[in-house]
Motif scaffolding. Structure first.
Motif, mmCIF file in Angstrom:
data_model
loop_
_atom_site.group_PDB
_atom_site.id
_atom_site.type_symbol
_atom_site.label_atom_id
_atom_site.label_comp_id
_atom_site.label_asym_id
_atom_site.label_seq_id
_atom_site.Cartn_x
_atom_site.Cartn_y
_atom_site.Cartn_z
ATOM 1 N N VAL A 297 27.111 42.567 38.576
ATOM 2 C CA VAL A 297 27.484 41.412 39.496
ATOM 3 C C VAL A 297 26.429 40.375 39.324
ATOM 4 C CG1 VAL A 297 27.573 40.457 42.046
ATOM 5 C CG2 VAL A 297 28.203 43.094 41.181
ATOM 6 N N ARG B 181 36.232 44.625 41.996
ATOM 7 C CA ARG B 181 35.579 45.842 41.429
ATOM 8 C C ARG B 181 35.226 46.788 42.267
ATOM 9 N NH1 ARG B 181 32.637 44.318 36.498
ATOM 10 N NH2 ARG B 181 31.246 45.893 37.028
ATOM 11 N N ASP C 226 28.148 48.360 36.138
ATOM 12 C CA ASP C 226 28.532 47.767 37.465
ATOM 13 C C ASP C 226 27.872 46.581 37.606
ATOM 14 O OD1 ASP C 226 29.633 46.817 39.664
ATOM 15 O OD2 ASP C 226 28.812 48.841 40.968
ATOM 16 N N ASP D 76 24.208 39.304 48.565
ATOM 17 C CA ASP D 76 25.323 39.126 48.511
ATOM 18 C C ASP D 76 26.098 40.247 47.500
ATOM 19 O OD1 ASP D 76 25.515 36.687 49.585
ATOM 20 O OD2 ASP D 76 26.058 35.464 48.036
ATOM 21 N N ALA D 77 25.103 41.074 46.749
ATOM 22 C CA ALA D 77 25.506 42.294 46.141
ATOM 23 C C ALA D 77 24.967 43.283 47.182
ATOM 24 C CB ALA D 77 24.727 42.373 45.000
ATOM 25 N N SER E 298 31.331 41.776 49.428
ATOM 26 C CA SER E 298 31.009 43.013 48.699
ATOM 27 C C SER E 298 30.547 43.965 49.911
ATOM 28 C CB SER E 298 29.545 42.457 48.209
ATOM 29 O OG SER E 298 29.134 43.820 47.478
ATOM 30 N N TYR E 299 30.937 45.404 49.486
ATOM 31 C CA TYR E 299 30.469 46.408 50.445
ATOM 32 C C TYR E 299 30.104 47.633 49.736
ATOM 33 C CZ TYR E 299 31.635 50.744 53.211
ATOM 34 O OH TYR E 299 31.628 51.853 53.910
ATOM 35 N N ASP F 30 33.532 45.028 45.394
ATOM 36 C CA ASP F 30 33.284 43.550 45.072
ATOM 37 C C ASP F 30 34.654 42.593 44.999
ATOM 38 O OD1 ASP F 30 30.160 43.408 44.847
ATOM 39 O OD2 ASP F 30 30.700 45.143 43.624
ATOM 40 N N GLU G 98 30.973 51.298 45.806
ATOM 41 C CA GLU G 98 30.722 49.697 45.927
ATOM 42 C C GLU G 98 32.016 49.102 45.785
ATOM 43 O OE1 GLU G 98 26.258 50.301 43.952
ATOM 44 O OE2 GLU G 98 27.963 50.134 42.885
ATOM 45 N N SER H 4 36.155 38.817 44.704
ATOM 46 C CA SER H 4 36.045 37.074 44.372
ATOM 47 C C SER H 4 37.577 36.507 44.384
ATOM 48 C CB SER H 4 35.160 37.157 43.267
ATOM 49 O OG SER H 4 34.973 35.474 42.842
#
Length: 676
Positions: free
Chosen positions: A46, A499, A44, A67-68, A554-555, A541, A539, A543
């Motif tokens: 980023v 992702r 994983d 941001d991650a 991102s969460y 992500d 997780e 974009s």
């Protein structure tokens, strides 16, 4: 150490000699290390690009890294108001400790403080960087030991990215100033870059309004950094990279007797070969000097009295690393190497204050050493990528001591002792697979094991925050993590990618600040190895980019629980301190040339201040905004807003229930000049 810094300084000037070379001989250098292995597709990962690093409203690296989602510091404050020792970074809910559980690298050099494991964020101007690459999950053997929760790799920018000269200056709330300069040039077969920053502000009152008293006041800051970098081509596909940097950090905690001084300098040399046999050799030195005052405040918060004067904490880190990538072929990429890191430091403190005068002197410290070898292999065939890596480390903890004496007589006090040396071996590694199941669809699976040696700070230094005290523990064992993850990557079009990752982690012998006793006005703790922290979660992500418009989100959801017995049995099933269940970040932006608008929202769920889950920090949602409008070809006006809605962000709660907050609304107006 001085010879190393001198050599680095001479090499920084070396590109000027390359001017004598003919243009036919010029080879474009990259300034980078070896490329990440193809097998990293199984994990994983980023990447935060340069544009995003440089455009956050705060202009702070720690803010950009958020941001991650899932990446967090021990506390929610940034490097203008937080105590530096609370600025360790971690991932995947493995918090509860102020030392970093993620490995932070800059151009291959570990960045955590040699004594305490925290990160000196004022040393890193985002404008000087090309990218930040974040690998969630431990066991990255080729990156070095300490990648317990993950790895964060920072890469310096090239002259093309930095430009010939870039100047920025902004004035903000509370008489704040933020100014920086970056630039670089290609000179023959070499490059030279520089970056400098200065920031100051009167600061805000850290204590929440309802808890303040006459003893509370704004907490000012004054910070500066400088970084010089040179890369030259030596011929035969080999380049020499030299870095020299330093920082100065002055902060205050908003009450008397709490001034903080932090200084550091780093120098590194790296040779990189890009021929058929790719290889790299790195050597570095780091020096740190730290000082901090601590105070207690009476219940009415009318008067502060000194409790500890940590007047000098010198620390040094030395390291080396060699690696080679032989031309194996057949879809196999192999990376072999070895590394070493030696750190030493000590704290010197005055304590036992009475009527403002200290009665005792404490010295404590030691040395830690890790020596390791690693191998990392990737195999690519069709749509399948396999990864297998491992490392074997030998560690030693040596020359640990605690010396406490009465200042008036010099007589030793109870507790003074020399600790026995210890050593051991750690075997760690990771394995993963990525399968391209269909066009734009990739499945991932990975398992890993990582470890972290206790810092000198955790082993030997007791500390105090207000009326809360925490004792050191020279018998701490290394932390060891076992984890696994499953992932799905989707890219239905070049403009859209997503992702999703499910993960499970078990951190054995987790080092935590365990409460021994508490009263309504004070808490006593000690650092201890608890059985483990179990963390599982997900997780996400996203974009998307379409012309000048972009969206990134991102969460992270983390269910982390402590498993403990014996002295720490009261913590069993509780959540680790300072670990939120939910974290999210989203940025919508519009960019066209030098013009741009962006809006960033961040959410952090409720989290507990303490190991006993008795004090809760409320959830927080903040909005940041930034705008840039070109006035001329090289001149742009910028406006930024941090915490636009002035949300209350709780960063800590002391024993008496006094709430500390992070930055309130901060507005900035400035100019940017770029020489093209």
């Amino acid at each position: 150490m001085n010879r190393t810094a001198l050599a680095a300084g001479l090499l920084l000037a070396a590109p000027t000699t390359a001017l004598a070379q003919s243009q036919e001989e010029v080879i474009v250098v990259t300034g980078r290390g070896l490329d990440a292995p193809p097998g990293d597709a199984a994990y994983d990962v980023v990447t935060i690009d340069r544009a995003r690093l440089a455009e956050t409203a705060s202009g702070r690296l720690e803010d950009s890294l958020r941001d991650a989602a899932g990446l967090a510091q021990f506390r929610r404050s940034d490097s203008r108001s937080a105590h530096p020792t609370s600025q360790g970074i971690t991932l995947r809910g493995l918090g509860g400790n102020a030392s970093s559980r993620a490995l932070l690298l800059l151009d291959g050099v570990p960045q955590a403080d040699p004594f305490g494991g925290w990160v000196a964020f004022p040393a890193y101007l985002p404008d000087r960087l090309a990218a930040a690459r974040i690998t969630r999950g431990g066991g990255s053997g080729y990156a070095g030991p300490g990648a317990l929760a993950g790895t964060i790799e920072l890469e310096s920018g090239t002259p093309e990215a930095l430009g010939t000269l870039g100047l920025r200056a902004a004035y903000g709330s509370r008489d704040s100033l933020d100014a920086s300069a970056v630039g670089g040039a290609r000179l023959g077969s070499g490059v030279f870059t520089f970056a400098g920053q200065y920031a100051r502000g009167d600061g805000f009152v850290p204590v929440a309004a309802e808890d303040r008293g006459a003893a509370d006041r704004p907490a000012p800051y004054d910070q500066a950094s400088l970084a010089l970098r040179s890369v030259i081509e030596l011929g035969g596909g080999t380049e020499l990279q030299a870095n020299l940097s330093g920082f100065r950090d002055r902060r205050d905690r908003g009450i008397d007797f709490t001034s903080i001084r932090s200084d550091g300098a780093d120098a590194s040399l790296r040779l990189v070969g890009r021929g058929a046999w790719r290889w790299s050799a790195l050597g570095y030195v780091q020096t740190r000097a730290f000082a901090s005052g601590f105070a207690s405040v009476d219940d009415a918060r009318t008067r502060a009295t000194p409790t500890l004067d940590q007047f000098n904490v010198p620390a040094t880190g030395l390291g080396a690393r060699v690696e080679v990538q032989p031309p194996v072929g057949g879809g196999v990429t192999l990376r072999l190497g070895a590394d070493a890191r030696h750190v030493e430091g000590r704290t010197q403190e005055r304590y036992g204050f009475s009527n403002g005068t200290p009665a005792n002197l404490r010295r404590a410290g030691g040395r830690n050493l890790t020596l390791g070898g690693f191998a990392d292999a990737s195999y690519e065939t069709g749509g399948l990528t396999l990864s297998l890596g491992g490392r074997l480390d030998h560690w030693s903890i040596a020359q640990g001591f605690l010396d406490q004496r009465a200042i008036s007589t010099g007589a030793p006090l109870a507790g003074s002792q020399a600790y026995p040396d210890r050593q051991g071996w750690e075997a760690t590694g990771r394995a993963g697979a990525a399968l391209r199941a269909a066009e734009g669809v990739t499945l991932r699976a990975a398992a890993y094991r990582g470890w972290r040696l206790p810092t000198l700070n955790e082993l030997y230094r007791p500390f105090r925050v207000g009326n809360d005290s925490t004792a050191a523990n020279a018998g701490l064992s290394p932390e060891r993590l076992t984890g696994a993850e499953l992932g799905l990557d989707l890219q239905p079009s070049p403009a859209l990618s997503a992702r999703a990752t499910l993960f499970w982690n078990r951190l054995d012998d987790a080092i935590a600040n365990v409460t021994l006793s508490s009263t309504p006005t004070s808490v006593s703790r000690q650092r201890q190895n608890i059985d483990r922290i179990a963390a599982k979660g997900a997780e996400l992500d996203l974009s998307w980019k379409h012309g000048p418009l972009s969206l990134a989100a991102s969460y992270a959801y983390t269910d982390a629980r402590v498993r403990a017995a014996d002295a720490a049995a009261a913590l069993d099933t509780l959540r680790p301190a300072q670990t939120a269940r939910h974290q999210a970040s989203a940025t919508a932006a519009w960019r066209r040339g030098e013009a741009g608008l962006s809006l960033t929202g961040r959410y952090t769920g409720p989290q507990f201040e303490d190991d006993q889950n008795s004090r809760s920090l409320a959830e927080a949602f903040t909005l940041d905004a930034a705008a840039a409008l070109p006035l001329a070809r090289s001149l742009t006006v910028e406006a930024r807003a941090e915490n636009l809605a002035d949300a209350r962000v709780e960063a800590g709660i002391s024993g008496p229930g006094v709430v500390e907050r992070a930055s309130p609304r901060t507005l900035w107006l400035g100019m940017r000049y770029r020489l093209r």
